[in-house]
Design an enzyme around this catalytic site. Structure first.
Site, PDB file in Angstrom:
ATOM      1  N   CYS A 119      13.584  10.568   7.864  1.00 38.64           N
ATOM      2  CA  CYS A 119      13.373   9.741   9.210  1.00 38.64           C
ATOM      3  C   CYS A 119      14.656   9.851   9.770  1.00 38.64           C
ATOM      4  O   CYS A 119      14.959   9.858  10.891  1.00 38.64           O
ATOM      5  CB  CYS A 119      12.906   8.364   9.156  1.00 38.64           C
ATOM      6  SG  CYS A 119      13.482   7.604   7.707  1.00 38.64           S
TER       7      CYS A 119
ATOM      8  N   LYS B  20       0.840  -0.980  -0.021  1.00 44.62           N
ATOM      9  CA  LYS B  20       0.030  -0.095  -0.132  1.00 44.62           C
ATOM     10  C   LYS B  20       0.847   1.363  -0.119  1.00 44.62           C
ATOM     11  O   LYS B  20       1.669   1.413   0.809  1.00 44.62           O
ATOM     12  CB  LYS B  20      -0.908   0.020   1.175  1.00 44.62           C
ATOM     13  CG  LYS B  20      -1.917   1.119   1.118  1.00 44.62           C
ATOM     14  CD  LYS B  20      -2.544   1.432   2.452  1.00 44.62           C
ATOM     15  CE  LYS B  20      -1.755   2.426   3.491  1.00 44.62           C
ATOM     16  NZ  LYS B  20      -1.570   3.791   2.857  1.00 44.62           N
TER      17      LYS B  20
ATOM     18  N   GLU C  80      10.394   0.375   9.965  1.00 43.91           N
ATOM     19  CA  GLU C  80      11.306   1.341  10.276  1.00 43.91           C
ATOM     20  C   GLU C  80      10.594   2.784  10.377  1.00 43.91           C
ATOM     21  O   GLU C  80       9.894   3.233   9.616  1.00 43.91           O
ATOM     22  CB  GLU C  80      11.887   1.433   8.563  1.00 43.91           C
ATOM     23  CG  GLU C  80      13.213   2.041   8.473  1.00 43.91           C
ATOM     24  CD  GLU C  80      13.337   3.539   8.164  1.00 43.91           C
ATOM     25  OE1 GLU C  80      13.103   4.405   8.968  1.00 43.91           O
ATOM     26  OE2 GLU C  80      13.323   3.841   6.843  1.00 43.91           O
TER      27      GLU C  80
ATOM     28  N   GLU D 125      10.209  14.237  16.934  1.00 45.90           N
ATOM     29  CA  GLU D 125      10.379  14.257  15.580  1.00 45.90           C
ATOM     30  C   GLU D 125       9.551  15.446  14.912  1.00 45.90           C
ATOM     31  O   GLU D 125       8.278  15.246  14.886  1.00 45.90           O
ATOM     32  CB  GLU D 125      10.157  13.029  14.909  1.00 45.90           C
ATOM     33  CG  GLU D 125      10.585  13.007  13.194  1.00 45.90           C
ATOM     34  CD  GLU D 125      10.531  11.461  12.637  1.00 45.90           C
ATOM     35  OE1 GLU D 125       9.397  11.054  13.223  1.00 45.90           O
ATOM     36  OE2 GLU D 125      11.408  10.974  12.097  1.00 45.90           O
TER      37      GLU D 125
HETATM   38  P1  ADP Z   1       2.624  10.251   8.391  1.00 48.45           P
HETATM   39  O1  ADP Z   1       2.255  10.528   9.746  1.00 48.45           O
HETATM   40  O2  ADP Z   1       3.871  10.961   8.469  1.00 48.45           O
HETATM   41  O3  ADP Z   1       1.805  10.611   7.185  1.00 48.45           O
HETATM   42  P2  ADP Z   1       2.145   7.565   8.787  1.00 48.45           P
HETATM   43  O4  ADP Z   1       3.143   6.756   9.733  1.00 48.45           O
HETATM   44  O5  ADP Z   1       0.790   8.103   9.598  1.00 48.45           O
HETATM   45  O6  ADP Z   1       3.054   8.915   8.537  1.00 48.45           O
HETATM   46  O7  ADP Z   1       1.808   7.048   7.593  1.00 48.45           O
HETATM   47  C1  ADP Z   1       2.776   6.066   6.698  1.00 48.45           C
HETATM   48  C2  ADP Z   1       2.046   4.982   6.196  1.00 48.45           C
HETATM   49  O8  ADP Z   1       1.271   4.283   6.988  1.00 48.45           O
HETATM   50  C3  ADP Z   1       0.849   5.461   5.226  1.00 48.45           C
HETATM   51  O9  ADP Z   1       0.925   4.465   4.008  1.00 48.45           O
HETATM   52  C4  ADP Z   1      -0.336   5.459   5.939  1.00 48.45           C
HETATM   53  O10 ADP Z   1      -1.417   5.381   5.055  1.00 48.45           O
HETATM   54  C5  ADP Z   1      -0.100   4.072   6.757  1.00 48.45           C
HETATM   55  N1  ADP Z   1      -0.951   4.072   7.890  1.00 48.45           N
HETATM   56  C6  ADP Z   1      -1.379   5.267   8.753  1.00 48.45           C
HETATM   57  N2  ADP Z   1      -1.965   4.846   9.705  1.00 48.45           N
HETATM   58  C7  ADP Z   1      -2.262   3.624   9.579  1.00 48.45           C
HETATM   59  C8  ADP Z   1      -2.931   2.337  10.350  1.00 48.45           C
HETATM   60  N3  ADP Z   1      -3.509   2.647  11.626  1.00 48.45           N
HETATM   61  N4  ADP Z   1      -2.703   1.124   9.935  1.00 48.45           N
HETATM   62  C9  ADP Z   1      -1.965   0.724   8.929  1.00 48.45           C
HETATM   63  N5  ADP Z   1      -1.343   1.706   8.206  1.00 48.45           N
HETATM   64  C10 ADP Z   1      -1.423   3.190   8.594  1.00 48.45           C
END
Ligand code: ADP
Length: 500
Positions: free
Chosen positions: A301, A191, A267, A398
């Protein structure tokens, strides 16, 4: 069912008009989502809609997983390791062939400077080709226990791998995830991040062109809370690999624990120290410190966001660093001299400005920046804070933007203590002309990577990942193969029954 087409004509200033796939890539075809949903992606330089893509929900994740499962159990297992490698090498060649197009899509959707996006795409090709080379070199061992048994291990694929990637390096994270997983013989449901779905879909088209059989690599556009959560809690995904925030990393681990105990690699975030000693080559150090924090608009990161400078050169360093950072050209990602484009989204822009306000309120001094850049787009001025104490929010959390904090230290012991004063442990750097200092400090820093007299120099051969709360497992290099294989022990009795 949505009326939205499966491909649209888009345009980039660099490459002109091109055909952009918009569907979910399942079984080597672009398809619409079962629920008929679509979502828009925004150009962060203009805040205008670029176009819409089809959205995966839980049902589409189920379909993609069942395709990946069937492919893993049947056809993919029959493909020889060297053929897996060849597919990856083909894909690497196609990344190079379409380098400008891929980079332009990345700049359009993510906002990163086109010159930097081209480097990203080159690194993707390097990574895919490198893991293509590994595919037929994944070996087990023969282990001698006694004369009556013959025992060996095999490194077997884990199975169906769910991969969830972020928006800061959409293509590079795509390649870092897909390369080792394919080399080891897994199938994939990946995804992309909802902010940057476009380049991953264009690359999906190249997957098919590279000759990959249907069902091996499936690419979904969708949101974290729906499609992402469906992946991490899926009962038929054997492993989830995630790159993103530490907050979401914890949720992924919980979801894995609460479902089928799928294997997890993460990561995550960082708050990496960049330490400059009195005896460093100051011009070089400034250049690397500038690159360490402001590269990719601070959306790394491993960004070197905590800068510790030894007292003998502190004043001189701060003055010269300010000049250097002010010379960074901020603006249109497609302009040839741009170094820093916009932040990826309104949400990120607001978060970063919130941190800048917190720094001001807590009494840190804004040396440069601290404001919006320009009138449209999510641009933020390169921002340097001094007079920052250890307990301030901007020193602890961060920020993921073009914002850094500088502080002074006296001794090597201080530098090590300050460097390690974080819950994170992704990266770090030390600048010195003394080899002994470099090695002593590198040994003492609790981080997955220590750069000496440089910063952000990642390479597909070098393992990358976090100590402490920065993650689990390593990407890149031989180390990443451990994320995508499991050891099987086969032990054969040669002699008579032991208890006959
Ligand atoms: P940011 O806060 O910088 O946008 P995230 O960690 O929220 O970074 O997002 C990184 C990835 O994780 C994206 O592909 C996002 O769609 C996905 N993501 C966000 N929330 C969830 C969740 N609860 N479960 C699985 N994937 C998630």
């Amino acid at each position: 069912m949505s009326n939205h087409p499966l491909s649209v004509t888009l345009e980039t200033p660099q490459t002109g008009k091109y055909e952009q796939p918009t569907g979910l890539f399942i079984n080597n075809e672009f398809v619409k989502g079962v629920d008929g949903k679509t979502f828009e992606t925004i150009n962060p330089s203009t805040e205008k809609v670029i176009g819409a893509v089809h959205e995966a929900t839980e049902k589409d994740v189920d379909i993609a997983v069942s395709v990946a499962r069937k492919t893993f159990e049947t056809t993919w297992r029959q493909v020889t390791p060297d053929q897996r490698g060849r597919y990856l090498v083909n894909l690497a060649d196609l990344f190079e062939k379409h380098l400008d197009q891929l980079a332009a899509i990345e700049s359009l959707d993510n906002g990163k400077a086109f010159s930097m996006a081209k480097v990203d795409v080159g690194m993707c090709a390097g990574c895919l080709r490198y893991y293509g080379g590994w595919a037929d070199k994944i070996e087990g061992k023969v282990i001698d226990t006694n004369p009556d048994t013959f025992s060996y291990t095999k490194q077997e694929p884990i199975g169906v791998c769910g991969q969830i990637i972020p928006w800061n390096f959409p293509l590079l994270m795509w390649a870092w995830k897909i390369g080792p997983a394919i080399a080891c013989g897994n199938t994939i449901v990946l995804k992309t991040a909802e902010q940057t779905p476009l380049s991953g879909l264009f690359a999906a088209k190249l997957v098919k062109e590279a000759g990959f059989p249907p069902g091996v690599i499936n690419i979904l556009s969708g949101f974290g809370k729906t499609a992402g959560a469906a992946i991490s809690s899926h009962m038929d995904i054997d492993k989830v690999a995630f790159t993103g925030s530490t907050v979401v990393g914890r949720q992924i681990m919980k979801a894995a624990a609460g479902s089928n105990l799928k294997k997890v690699t993460l990561e995550l975030g960082g708050k990496s120290p960049n330490i400059i000693f009195n005896d460093a080559n100051i011009e070089n150090a400034i250049s690397w410190v500038n690159f360490g924090i402001f590269f990719n608009h601070g959306q790394c990161c491993c960004a070197g966001s905590r800068i510790y400078v030894q007292e003998g050169i502190y004043d001189k360093f701060v003055e010269a660093f300010k000049k250097r950072a002010q010379a960074n050209k901020v603006g249109d990602p497609f302009a040839a001299d741009t170094f820093q484009g916009p932040q990826v989204s309104q949400l990120q822009y607001d978060r970063i400005m919130g941190y800048i306000d917190a720094g001001k309120k807590e009494g840190a001094k804004v040396e440069i920046g601290g404001e919006r850049h320009g009138k449209e787009g999510y641009f933020i001025q390169p921002t340097i804070f001094s007079n920052v104490s250890e307990d301030m929010k901007i020193m602890q959390e961060e920020i993921f933007g073009p914002v850094c904090s500088i502080a002074k230290f006296k001794t090597e012991e201080d530098a090590i203590r300050l460097g390690n004063a974080t819950t994170y442990g992704l990266a770090s750097a030390v600048h010195t002309s003394n080899l002994n200092t470099a090695i002593r400090v590198s040994n003492a820093l609790r981080a997955g990577t220590v750069w000496v007299n440089q910063y952000n120099m990642l390479h597909h051969t070098l393992p990358f990942g976090g100590f402490k709360e920065s993650g689990i497992g390593r990407e890149l290099g031989e180390a990443a193969l451990a994320n995508y294989t499991q050891t099987k022990t086969v032990s054969i009795r040669l002699g008579d029954a032991l208890f006959g």
